[in-house]
Structures are given as C-alpha cells and as structure tokens.
Design a protein around this motif. Structure first.
Motif, PDB file in Angstrom:
ATOM      1  N   THR A  38     -54.927 -23.906 -24.120  1.00 31.04           N
ATOM      2  CA  THR A  38     -55.818 -25.012 -23.779  1.00 31.04           C
ATOM      3  C   THR A  38     -55.051 -26.147 -23.123  1.00 31.04           C
ATOM      4  N   ALA A  39     -55.737 -26.833 -22.229  1.00 27.87           N
ATOM      5  CA  ALA A  39     -55.172 -28.015 -21.572  1.00 27.87           C
ATOM      6  C   ALA A  39     -56.316 -28.968 -21.271  1.00 27.87           C
ATOM      7  N   TYR A  40     -55.982 -30.259 -21.139  1.00 31.18           N
ATOM      8  CA  TYR A  40     -56.983 -31.265 -20.829  1.00 31.18           C
ATOM      9  C   TYR A  40     -56.946 -31.591 -19.337  1.00 31.18           C
ATOM     10  N   THR A  41     -58.117 -31.851 -18.793  1.00 29.69           N
ATOM     11  CA  THR A  41     -58.249 -32.141 -17.371  1.00 29.69           C
ATOM     12  C   THR A  41     -58.373 -33.642 -17.123  1.00 29.69           C
ATOM     13  N   PRO A  42     -57.868 -34.136 -16.003  1.00 32.25           N
ATOM     14  CA  PRO A  42     -58.086 -35.543 -15.663  1.00 32.25           C
ATOM     15  C   PRO A  42     -59.494 -35.808 -15.134  1.00 32.25           C
ATOM     16  N   GLY A  43     -60.203 -34.750 -14.707  1.00 34.48           N
ATOM     17  CA  GLY A  43     -61.547 -34.938 -14.168  1.00 34.48           C
ATOM     18  C   GLY A  43     -62.195 -33.618 -13.792  1.00 34.48           C
ATOM     19  N   SER A  44     -63.471 -33.672 -13.440  1.00 35.57           N
ATOM     20  CA  SER A  44     -64.232 -32.458 -13.139  1.00 35.57           C
ATOM     21  C   SER A  44     -63.763 -31.777 -11.852  1.00 35.57           C
ATOM     22  N   LEU A  45     -63.390 -32.560 -10.842  1.00 38.25           N
ATOM     23  CA  LEU A  45     -62.941 -31.969  -9.591  1.00 38.25           C
ATOM     24  C   LEU A  45     -61.680 -31.132  -9.812  1.00 38.25           C
ATOM     25  N   TYR A  46     -60.842 -31.570 -10.728  1.00 40.14           N
ATOM     26  CA  TYR A  46     -59.624 -30.840 -11.057  1.00 40.14           C
ATOM     27  C   TYR A  46     -59.973 -29.484 -11.676  1.00 40.14           C
ATOM     28  N   ILE A  47     -60.951 -29.467 -12.574  1.00 49.79           N
ATOM     29  CA  ILE A  47     -61.380 -28.205 -13.184  1.00 49.79           C
ATOM     30  C   ILE A  47     -61.881 -27.247 -12.122  1.00 49.79           C
ATOM     31  N   ASN A  48     -62.751 -27.724 -11.241  1.00 52.00           N
ATOM     32  CA  ASN A  48     -63.312 -26.858 -10.202  1.00 52.00           C
ATOM     33  C   ASN A  48     -62.215 -26.214  -9.370  1.00 52.00           C
ATOM     34  N   GLN A  49     -61.272 -27.030  -8.949  1.00 50.04           N
ATOM     35  CA  GLN A  49     -60.205 -26.509  -8.099  1.00 50.04           C
ATOM     36  C   GLN A  49     -59.315 -25.537  -8.861  1.00 50.04           C
ATOM     37  N   ALA A  50     -59.031 -25.849 -10.114  1.00 53.96           N
ATOM     38  CA  ALA A  50     -58.192 -24.966 -10.924  1.00 53.96           C
ATOM     39  C   ALA A  50     -58.861 -23.615 -11.144  1.00 53.96           C
ATOM     40  N   LEU A  51     -60.163 -23.604 -11.352  1.00 54.41           N
ATOM     41  CA  LEU A  51     -60.892 -22.345 -11.509  1.00 54.41           C
ATOM     42  C   LEU A  51     -60.830 -21.516 -10.228  1.00 54.41           C
ATOM     43  N   LYS A  52     -61.032 -22.150  -9.096  1.00 53.45           N
ATOM     44  CA  LYS A  52     -61.045 -21.427  -7.823  1.00 53.45           C
ATOM     45  C   LYS A  52     -59.667 -20.920  -7.433  1.00 53.45           C
TER      46      LYS A  52
END
Length: 305
Positions: A38-52
């Motif tokens: 598990t890791a924490y994200t600084p924001g939603s855009l970061y999650i989207n990019q990390a998933l892609k």
C-alpha cells in the motif's frame, strides 16, 4: 495457490482505509493468497496515471475521477469494479468562516478543479447563488494536504473526510455542510483498475474483491469494535471520543462504508448527470458500462451463478 501474489494498492490517507488495514492485520488478504503493498497518493490525477502506467494495480479513488480520465484520454482503459462508500465528506470552513455565504471572495481547496467531489461543491455553490468567479478553487491535493492547508490559513474552506473533519473542528474550524446535504445520492470512493491489468490477472482481482468484502464485514461485526478503534489509533492517530466518533461515521448503515462494497450504480449515474449538468460531459450521457465492469465483482461473490 501456495504462494501469495502481490497487489499494489494506491489510496488516499483517510480513516475509511480501516478496511484495508484490518484486512492486512487480521490476515484476511493473506488467506486469499494476497500480499498488499500500500501507498498513499498526493491526488487523484496521480492515481489515474499510476494505474495506466502500471505503477500500481488498484486505486481507491472517486468515481468521477475515473469518469473524467476516460472522457479526457481516448486511450484510457480505467474502469470501476467495486464501491467503498458514497462520499463521507463534509465542507469545512476555517475559523471565522461560519457559513457557506461567508465563502464569497474566498478560496476553496480541492483535489482537482474539474473532477471528483469538486463538482459536488461547484453545483452546491451555484445553487446558493455563487457565480463561477465569486470564489477561487485552488488545487491542493488529497484529504491530508487540504486539511493542512486549511489549518495553515492557505484556504478558507475545503471538503474533508474523517479523521480530518473532527481534527479540523477541534482546531476551531466550522462545519458548513454535510455530503448528503450537498448531493443525496452519489458514488464517492471506488476501487478502480486498468482493463489491461484486470484481463491479465482476473483471479488476483477476484481474490482482492473477496478479501476486501470479508474485511469490510469483519469491521462491521460488533465484537471487533475495540480492534477497529485500535487500528484507527495506529494508522490515523485518533483516540478516545474522536476515534469512537470516526468509527461510528464509518459504520453508519445509511451513509458509511458499503457493507458488501457493492458499486452504487445509481450513484454512478448521478455522477454522470452532475458532470453533464455542469457542462463537463456532452449529452446524451454515455452508458455506465463505459466506465464500469461488474463481472469481476459478480464472480467474486458468486452472483448469478
């Protein structure tokens, strides 16, 4: 399966991660042959990019954040497969800002200006007579970043979830509106992945869903209340009455965590309708299947078999 497989999870720092922490610490994920990183994200855009980009496998983020990415990026293959809760957010004003009307001319911290819970905020402000330029939306990042910005006086208000709501109120901030007052039906935080990863690892995703649902049910069992309070203390540094309050919010049968982590399809539709209402999505509204695939959830819970 003799050896556990790894799932890389990216999520916001928030009390509703109780389920994830409980699933890890009780061995539920391990019993489903999974090791969570598990890791924490600084924001939603970061999650989207990390998933892609394959830097994480699963992201816990807002339904509208995934919708926005699919609409913005023609190559995006992100999708929603599970629901966590309807929002669990409140609008909180800094000391001296005691009403929504007092926010006129102020600055409101958001994760992203044109996606996620910011759209709920935008519609609420419009309904209260605010023009687009009557207050500034400032992109600050996730819950924790916005909480710190609020306490530092960098913004006049923001949307917060627990434990940040209770902490902000104890610091002299003001509760201005609750989520259900801003939007009665909504799909808030969800579990998302890329379709490519899901197709390559369907069994891993199905086991993740089973484990997450089992961990959620464990949290709802009254005999585990003290254990849940201890988890909140360890991971969120909240104790005593504040921890009791936070847990009660999370386990609220109407507005808290979804007991079966089922995606709220009417809430996803509400997110689409809100996006269209504010001019961020062309009509007619696309079918929810553009953003959702429930086949993994149904297999995980043996629905329809």
């Amino acid at each position: 399966m003799s050896f556990p497989e790894t799932v890389k999870l990216l999520q916001f720092r928030a009390a509703y991660n109780l389920t994830v922490h409980a699933g890890i610490e009780t061995g539920i994920f391990a019993r489903h042959a999974l090791t969570l990183e598990t890791a924490y994200t600084p924001g939603s855009l970061y999650i989207n990019q990390a998933l892609k980009e394959g830097r994480c496998d699963i992201g816990h983020t807002g339904a509208d954040d995934i919708i926005a990415d699919v609409e913005k990026d023609d190559s995006s293959d992100l999708f929603l497969f599970m629901g966590l809760h309807s929002g669990l957010f409140n609008l909180v004003g800094s000391p001296g800002f005691t009403s929504i009307d007092s926010l006129f001319g102020g600055s409101i911290g958001v994760d992203a200006k044109t996606s996620g819970f910011a759209l709920v905020l935008e519609r609420m402000l419009r309904a209260r007579g605010f023009a687009r330029d009557d207050c500034r939306l400032i992109e600050v990042g996730g819950w924790e970043s916005r909480y710190l910005a609020l306490l530092d006086g960098k913004i006049t208000a923001t949307l917060l979830t627990e434990p940040f709501v209770e902490n902000a109120l104890r610091a002299g901030c003001n509760l201005l509106a609750r989520d259900v007052e801003m939007i009665p039906s909504y799909q808030g935080t969800c579990a998302a992945a890329s379709r490519r990863w899901a197709q390559q690892h369907p069994d891993r995703l199905i086991r993740y869903i089973r484990a997450y649902v089992e961990a959620t049910e464990w949290c709802f069992e009254r005999k585990n209340r003290q254990s849940c309070l201890a988890i909140l203390a360890r991971h969120n540094e909240i104790y005593g009455l504040a921890a009791e309050h936070t847990l009660d919010v999370l386990l609220n049968p109407e507005h808290g965590l979804y007991p079966k982590a089922a995606l709220n399809m009417s809430g996803v539709t509400a997110a689409l309708e809100l996006r269209a209402e504010l001019g961020y999505l062309a009509c007619p509204i696309p079918p929810v299947e553009k953003y959702v695939d429930l086949s993994y959830y149904r297999k995980a819970l043996s629905i329809g078999e």
